[in-house]
Design a protein around this motif. Structure first.
Motif, PDB file in Angstrom:
ATOM      1  N   PHE A  56      29.003   5.825 -13.828  1.00 14.27           N
ATOM      2  CA  PHE A  56      29.682   6.731 -12.668  1.00 14.27           C
ATOM      3  C   PHE A  56      30.328   7.317 -11.576  1.00 14.27           C
ATOM      4  CE2 PHE A  56      24.873   7.837 -12.179  1.00 14.27           C
ATOM      5  CZ  PHE A  56      24.871   8.487 -11.371  1.00 14.27           C
ATOM      6  N   TRP A  97      31.187   3.791  -8.064  1.00 23.64           N
ATOM      7  CA  TRP A  97      30.332   3.484  -8.804  1.00 23.64           C
ATOM      8  C   TRP A  97      29.393   3.920  -8.342  1.00 23.64           C
ATOM      9  CZ3 TRP A  97      32.896   6.108 -13.631  1.00 23.64           C
ATOM     10  CH2 TRP A  97      34.486   6.495 -13.815  1.00 23.64           C
ATOM     11  N   ASN A 129      30.698  18.696 -15.778  1.00 22.49           N
ATOM     12  CA  ASN A 129      31.203  19.842 -14.375  1.00 22.49           C
ATOM     13  C   ASN A 129      30.171  21.405 -14.140  1.00 22.49           C
ATOM     14  OD1 ASN A 129      33.965  18.703 -15.727  1.00 22.49           O
ATOM     15  ND2 ASN A 129      33.086  19.184 -18.137  1.00 22.49           N
ATOM     16  N   ARG A 133      38.534  12.743  -5.752  1.00 27.05           N
ATOM     17  CA  ARG A 133      37.154  11.454  -5.998  1.00 27.05           C
ATOM     18  C   ARG A 133      36.564  10.698  -4.769  1.00 27.05           C
ATOM     19  NH1 ARG A 133      38.112   6.940 -10.484  1.00 27.05           N
ATOM     20  NH2 ARG A 133      38.188   8.335 -11.747  1.00 27.05           N
ATOM     21  N   ASN A 152      33.145  17.248 -11.383  1.00 30.50           N
ATOM     22  CA  ASN A 152      33.235  16.966 -12.571  1.00 30.50           C
ATOM     23  C   ASN A 152      32.302  15.471 -12.391  1.00 30.50           C
ATOM     24  OD1 ASN A 152      35.259  14.094 -13.667  1.00 30.50           O
ATOM     25  ND2 ASN A 152      34.382  16.078 -14.933  1.00 30.50           N
ATOM     26  N   GLN A 180      31.596  12.262 -13.661  1.00 30.39           N
ATOM     27  CA  GLN A 180      32.935  11.061 -15.159  1.00 30.39           C
ATOM     28  C   GLN A 180      31.552   9.896 -15.143  1.00 30.39           C
ATOM     29  OE1 GLN A 180      36.839   9.763 -13.613  1.00 30.39           O
ATOM     30  NE2 GLN A 180      36.619   8.729 -16.049  1.00 30.39           N
ATOM     31  N   LYS A 181      31.462   9.494 -16.635  1.00 30.77           N
ATOM     32  CA  LYS A 181      30.891   8.586 -17.313  1.00 30.77           C
ATOM     33  C   LYS A 181      32.227   7.980 -17.294  1.00 30.77           C
ATOM     34  CE  LYS A 181      27.229   9.772 -19.801  1.00 30.77           C
ATOM     35  NZ  LYS A 181      26.158   9.683 -20.883  1.00 30.77           N
ATOM     36  N   SER A 182      32.416   6.036 -16.941  1.00 34.44           N
ATOM     37  CA  SER A 182      32.632   4.975 -17.056  1.00 34.44           C
ATOM     38  C   SER A 182      33.041   5.546 -19.051  1.00 34.44           C
ATOM     39  CB  SER A 182      32.550   3.838 -16.528  1.00 34.44           C
ATOM     40  OG  SER A 182      33.368   3.320 -17.183  1.00 34.44           O
ATOM     41  N   GLU A 192      39.229  19.957 -14.468  1.00 37.30           N
ATOM     42  CA  GLU A 192      39.182  19.259 -12.976  1.00 37.30           C
ATOM     43  C   GLU A 192      41.166  18.258 -13.275  1.00 37.30           C
ATOM     44  OE1 GLU A 192      40.031  15.672 -10.623  1.00 37.30           O
ATOM     45  OE2 GLU A 192      39.688  15.481 -12.874  1.00 37.30           O
ATOM     46  N   ASN A 216      34.198  13.596  -9.069  1.00 33.28           N
ATOM     47  CA  ASN A 216      35.550  14.229  -9.575  1.00 33.28           C
ATOM     48  C   ASN A 216      35.398  15.326  -8.373  1.00 33.28           C
ATOM     49  OD1 ASN A 216      36.475  11.523  -9.685  1.00 33.28           O
ATOM     50  ND2 ASN A 216      36.307  12.687 -12.306  1.00 33.28           N
TER      51      ASN A 216
END
Length: 204
Positions: A62, A108, A34, A96, A48, A50-52, A88, A65
């Motif tokens: 990833f 992604w 973050n 996103r 952010n 974000q990993k899956s 977030e 966001n």
């Protein structure tokens, strides 16, 4: 030297070496994936990475966001104020990267043992510079966030209307509420909106 087949090292290199320096220059603070900016006036913005949930040490997927935070909105809506530790999900406006890029599908990025590192690096960096930074650089105050909220009217209609109202944008809040009531055909939705109208009246 980065091992081209060390996926986690590639991911760390992307965050720490390519993305983070640009946000650091803008006064953001980092907490893991973050990058957060918080102003003492009670607003903030965050990125952010974000990993899956399905990522592994050998295969990382990833996305990116963004969120726009208002302290008093969180205090009213959630009964707390995270202030300079907000994340977030605490944000009133959440986006996103695919929505900013005009992509109808979830965007992604993937890193695995077959990835050409330079290709992923170039695409992610380009997307951040092209859409993420310009969007966030345009947010400099509470008013900017409220303007964005009015423009986007989402994602949480009820939270958005309440936030506008408590920040003094009462006419816009009531107009949004009226538009929602006029656009729905569902009885339960009309009832929810009527209850919200009564709540706003009680706050006068």
């Amino acid at each position: 030297m980065i091992d081209e087949f060390d996926v986690q090292a590639q991911f760390t290199r992307l965050l720490s070496g390519k993305l983070w320096p640009e946000f650091k220059k803008r006064g953001y603070k980092r907490y893991r994936g973050n990058f957060r900016y918080y102003d003492a006036a009670g607003w903030g913005k965050i990125v952010n990475v974000q990993k899956s949930a399905f990522s592994t040490k050998d295969n990382i997927s990833f996305t990116i966001n963004m969120g726009l935070y208002l302290r008093e909105a969180e205090r009213y809506l959630m009964g707390r104020a995270s202030e300079d530790k907000f994340l977030e999900p605490d944000c009133l406006v959440r986006k996103r990267i695919d929505s900013l890029a005009g992509n109808d599908l979830d965007l992604w990025y993937n890193l695995d043992g077959q990835t050409v590192w330079s290709d992923v690096d170039a695409v992610v960096t380009q997307d951040v510079y092209r859409v993420v930074l310009p969007y966030l650089d345009g947010i400099r105050s509470v008013e900017d966030i409220l303007h964005q909220l009015v423009q986007e009217r989402g994602p949480d209609v009820f939270a958005g209307i309440r936030a506008l109202f408590i920040y003094g944008r009462k006419a816009e809040a009531r107009q949004w509420l009226a538009d929602e009531r006029n656009s729905t055909v569902y009885t339960y939705r009309k009832k929810q909106l009527q209850e919200l109208s009564r709540e706003l009246n009680a706050m006068e």
